[in-house]
Write an enzyme that holds these catalytic residues in place. Structure first.
Site, PDB file in Angstrom:
ATOM      1  CD  GLN A 222      -2.787  -1.266   2.551  1.00  0.00           C
ATOM      2  OE1 GLN A 222      -2.880  -2.312   3.198  1.00  0.00           O
ATOM      3  NE2 GLN A 222      -3.288  -0.222   2.899  1.00  0.00           N
ATOM      4  NE  ARG A 372     -13.325  -0.339   4.216  1.00  0.00           N
ATOM      5  CZ  ARG A 372     -13.996  -0.741   3.408  1.00  0.00           C
ATOM      6  NH1 ARG A 372     -14.009  -2.265   2.884  1.00  0.00           N
ATOM      7  NH2 ARG A 372     -14.479   0.057   2.340  1.00  0.00           N
ATOM      8  CB  CYS A 373      -9.759   1.616  11.432  1.00  0.00           C
ATOM      9  SG  CYS A 373      -8.634   1.572  12.768  1.00  0.00           S
ATOM     10  CD  GLU A 742      -8.999   3.616   6.931  1.00  0.00           C
ATOM     11  OE1 GLU A 742      -8.057   2.987   6.414  1.00  0.00           O
ATOM     12  OE2 GLU A 742      -9.032   4.604   7.626  1.00  0.00           O
TER      13      GLU A 742
END
Lengths: 788, 156
Positions: A222, A372-373, A742
């Site tokens: 990423q 996802r945060c 998110e």
């Protein structure tokens, strides 16, 4: 708000179809395992069956006899090059391959290099390792006790298992507020280990060109630029220099934070390619992915909330033990060992707050990444949104009324929180009232009362979350010293089309579409004519990558700023072409017109052509710009979610009947994509609330290391999400936008837990730890005497 | 290890190869034929990223041996588009934003395509049941259901 641009231009606010999709719907995506290079070899990894053991011997003779096996790489091999250890992003250290002991089950022990993936797997089976088991520390509280075995014996001065102690806020003031409070509630909350489990696992193809001395690594990352710098820092001493390293992040099959860290497999593949001169592919299987890659959560939280009798919240105090496993391999900004957990005061106007977190080593895989945060925000939101309900229950207040009473009011923004953040904008009551209206809150409460009389179990849960995303301003945010700006370079070509490159990397978020829309919005060049490129460090400008909902707040802003630089130059060219002064020109919808004479104008396409064919004397040709955007603040998306559940008294099964999500992410670039992000986020919020957990037995054996035991939501359990929005622009972002990817993962879990607890509240239930499995609920029903 | 000569008709074309007994169909498709649209997500038949049609029925090609496909017909995502015309299921996924990262998409589309062959106008519950062996981590399934409904309407 109606879009400013026409549908043909497709700027902000248009739900244009995704530019990525034509390749994906034809099976023409190019993911890392789709890459095959001439002479490519395969790496497979021997892993430890023990959570803590001394390695007495590794015997490779039999493996080397397997047809197709070329080499077995061990810690001793890497030690010759001093590559057997690597730093984590948190400035901790971790083994690439061990030379003395293993520290967690599924740890990498040796790498087998072979001519096919089948031969490599055969080789793994044939490697013999003698282990001498050592005492295992699984419980982080026991790890902190005096006399606990010290796990990190590699660290000379380390006398215990504490990684860090971090605290924020006014301890004395908060203690005083608790002493003076009318009401105090305390709750222990455990957020278990979970795993992002993107459908594509991690992997790479490392390709070292001995003649050019250049290393190309195609990998599931990423953050390609950050990886390039890390590789240069780790392997500089063996001759890998940053300009000779190219990291390519091809299409990525989901990231969610799990593809930020550097895993040993990548390093072994790189070393193997350098040593053999062949490209080496490493693709982990699902069990390796679940068992060894970075986990999320594992926070043991003790939260206390103080309030007045009327429900006014006055103080928040939180003490947390964070189990990081063998190494602190989180991916937080360097100055934030507990991430942005200090957003835990949430949407409420606390005067006093104090939070502390102790990071602990145990014999589990290293990590502490997000799921996802944005860096521990889910943990913070879960805590405060649960505590709001615990307080409401204590005071017998409706949880919606309690929230409305305590929200930071819209006129208080920008708002300085008790733990130091400056919230940019918000209208919390607006979002909650909209959600209540949409779901029919008052009617649902009536229905619930009637059902209770009949013994039926129905619950309504609210979560009014505040997110903190877009890391971040350089004065606070860096990773290994590199400031967390992000970047965009735009080149407008002579025929008026553009190429835009960014320092981030989409993993499904649709950047090729939304970034093109940003350029379209700012320059009037149709989004269809803007080609977006990311993920190749040889071509893209340096950036910190995509995670923590930072792409729109940072790189998206850089896109707008680069476009505005181009517009400045375009204005000079237009003035030259129209033979007027720059001050006589106005910009509107893709063209400069002369004030008072709108028929005299030049479109951006005409200007672009002139930039290469008829530019003013004394001006350089071309129409390009680059921006490295250092955000002045983070963005604070928010929303209110309401969940309705029905509980089966026979099985304990929780069924989500309805779920309304009202989100506010400021100005919207593509409403179709925003909706899709929220649908996905909600599902990844439901997953840990009801299904997912990775636990360990007392010997450190993983429970739930395959999709047989680690349950991802299917289409059957997942409800039909209902979404809506309010729009409160960010005052400091150039486009008024905030991150959104998110929000739903952060906001959804407490809404679901609050709904389940609400369904059981009249039985005296105040809290349930996630995942709320049917078994857990059934046991409660049994204990309360209401199971059917 | 024993080698076997197999012939498999993939997307209408017959392909022959010598494979080991243990060689998986998904590796035959991806590595022997170079059709990389079929993905691998779990190796244990749970995620469905590797779904292809074997004699018209969806199977998880990570747990089918290549030798088991000998003499049979396989259809992969690359076989959906015919003569430059997208299959309705492909159109549906594009129009309804039924995909994000795209990794589960080929398998999801093959399952949807097979469902619509069996059931012309499936209910939402039937669609959700049909795709319950295909995991998606990005979309929350809402738009995948809509994509299948779009394709069903298109085929009417």
């Amino acid at each position: 708000m109606a879009p400013k641009t026409t549908a043909e231009v497709g700027g902000m606010g248009h739900a244009i179809k995704r530019k990525e999709d034509p390749r994906f719907i034809r099976g023409q995506g190019r993911y890392v395992d789709d890459i095959t290079l001439p002479g490519m070899l395969y790496l497979d990894i021997v892993r430890s069956p023990y959570a803590h053991a001394k390695i007495k011997a590794i015997r490779t003779e039999q493996a080397l006899k397997v047809p197709g096996v070329l080499a077995v790489i061990t810690g001793e091999t890497l030690a010759q090059y001093n590559l057997h250890w690597m730093p984590t992003l948190m400035s901790d250290t971790q083994m690439v391959l061990p030379t003395e002991k293993v520290m967690y089950q599924a740890q990498e022990v040796a790498g087998v290099i072979a001519t096919s993936r089948y031969a490599a797997a055969d080789g793994v089976d044939a490697v013999e390792v003698d282990y001498e088991p050592l005492p295992v520390v699984v419980d982080p509280f026991k790890a902190l006790e005096p006399g606990a075995p010290v796990l990190r014996t590699d660290k000379k001065d380390k006398k215990d298992n504490r990684i860090f102690h971090w605290e924020v806020g006014d301890r004395a003031g908060t203690d005083r507020a608790f002493t003076e409070a009318d009401v105090k509630v305390t709750q222990h909350i455990y957020l278990p280990r979970i795993h992002v489990a993107s459908i594509e696992t991690c992997g790479c193809v490392a390709d070292f060109d001995r003649v050019r001395g250049k290393l190309t690594v195609y990998m599931t990352t990423q953050a390609p630029h950050a990886i390039r710098t890390v590789v240069a820092l780790v392997a500089g001493h063996v001759g890998l220099s940053e300009e000779k390293i190219r990291i390519v992040s091809p299409d990525i099959g989901g990231g969610f934070g799990g593809k930020v860290p550097v895993y040993p497999g990548y390093v072994i593949a790189i070393a193997a390619s350098v040593v053999t001169g062949h490209p080496v592919k490493w693709i982990e299987d699902r069990m390796e992915n679940l068992q060894a890659d970075s986990f999320a959560r594992d926070y043991h939280i003790r939260a206390e909330l103080a309030a007045k009798k009327d429900g006014t919240m006055t103080a928040l105090r939180i003490k947390t033990v964070a189990d990081h496993g063998y190494a602190d391999a989180a991916a937080n900004p360097s100055k934030f060992p507990a991430g942005l957990f200090s957003i835990c005061t949430g949407s409420y106007g606390f005067k006093n707050a104090f939070a502390e977190v102790d990071g602990v080593y145990t014999n589990k895989p290293p990590g502490g990444i997000a799921y996802r945060c944005s860096f521990r925000v889910t943990e913070a939101v879960h805590t405060i949104e649960r505590m709001a309900d615990v307080l409401a229950q204590e005071l017998k207040l409706d949880p919606a009324d309690l929230r409305l009473k305590n929200f930071i009011p819209p006129e208080k923004f920008p708002y300085r929180s008790a733990l130091g953040w400056e919230y940019d904008s918000g209208n919390y009551a607006g979002a909650l009232k909209k959600a209540m209206e949409k779901i029919g809150y008052a009617q649902l409460r009536k229905e619930q009362a009637e059902k209770r009389k009949r013994g039926e179990l129905m619950g309504i849960g609210i979560s009014s979350f505040t997110e903190i995303v877009g890391a971040g301003p350089s004065k606070q945010f860096d990773i290994l010293g590199i400031k967390m700006f992000d970047s965009c370079e735009i080149r407008v070509h002579p025929t008026g089309k553009a190429t835009a490159r960014f320092g981030t990397k989409s993993q499904g978020q649709g950047h090729e579409t939304t970034y093109a829309q940003i350029v379209a919005e700012e320059l009037g060049i149709p989004a269809a004519h803007v080609e977006v490129e990311e993920g190749d460090t040889d071509t893209a400008p340096y950036g910190l990558g995509t995670y923590a909902s930072r792409s729109t707040p940072t790189a998206g802003a850089a896109g707008a700023m680069a476009a505005r630089k181009i517009r400045e130059k375009a204005k000079k060219i237009a003035a030259h072409l129209l033979e007027v002064g720059e001050e006589d020109l106005v910009w509107e919808l893709g063209k400069f017109s002369v004030t008072g004479a709108p028929q005299k104008s030049k479109t951006i396409q005409e200007i672009a052509f002139a930039a290469y064919t008829n530019h003013p004397q004394g001006m350089e040709a071309g129409l390009e710009a680059v921006s490295y955007y250092d955000p002045p603040n983070l963005t604070f998306p928010f929303g209110s979610y309401i969940c309705v559940v029905d509980i089966d008294r026979g099985t304990g099964e929780v069924k989500i009947r309805r779920f309304v999500a009202v989100d506010d992410c400021g100005n919207i670039i593509n409403p179709m994509i925003v909706d899709g992000q929220i649908h996905g986020g909600l599902t990844m919020g439901m997953a840990p609330a009801l299904l997912e957990e990775i636990s360990y037995d007392e010997n450190g054996n993983i429970q739930g290391g395959s999709f047989m035991d680690y349950l991802l939501p299917t289409a059957v359990e997942t409800p039909k999400w209902e979404t809506d929005k309010t729009v409160t622009p960010s005052p400091h972002h150039p486009l008024g936008a905030k991150g959104v990817g998110e929000s739903a993962t952060v906001g959804a879990p407490p809404a679901i837990v609050n709904a389940v607890v609400d369904a059981l509240a009249h039985l005296g239930v105040r809290h349930i730890d996630i995942p709320i499995t049917p078994e857990k609920v059934w046991r409660i029903l049994k204990e309360k005497g209401v199971a059917e | 290890m024993a080698m076997h000569k197999i012939t498999v008709t993939v997307n209408g074309t017959a392909h022959s190869a010598e494979v080991e007994s243990r060689f998986l169909l998904v590796h035959f498709i991806r590595e022997v034929l170079g059709l990389t649209g079929t993905h691998i997500g779990c190796d244990t038949t749970h995620c469905g990223a590797c779904t292809v049609l074997l004699d018209g029925e969806p199977v998880k090609s990570c747990t089918v041996l290549a030798v088991q496909a000998h003499g049979r017909r396989v259809m992969t995502v690359e076989g959906l588009e015919r003569d430059g015309k997208l299959d309705p299921i492909q159109e549906g996924f594009m129009q309804e934003h039924g995909l994000q990262c795209g990794f589960c998409t080929p398998g999801m589309m093959m399952t949807g395509h097979a469902l619509l062959r069996r059931t012309k106008n499936p209910s939402e519950a039937e669609i959700r049941q049909a795709i319950s062996g295909n995991l998606c981590r990005c979309t929350g399934y809402v738009n995948i259901v809509k994509a299948v409904q779009y394709a069903a309407a298109k085929q009417q």
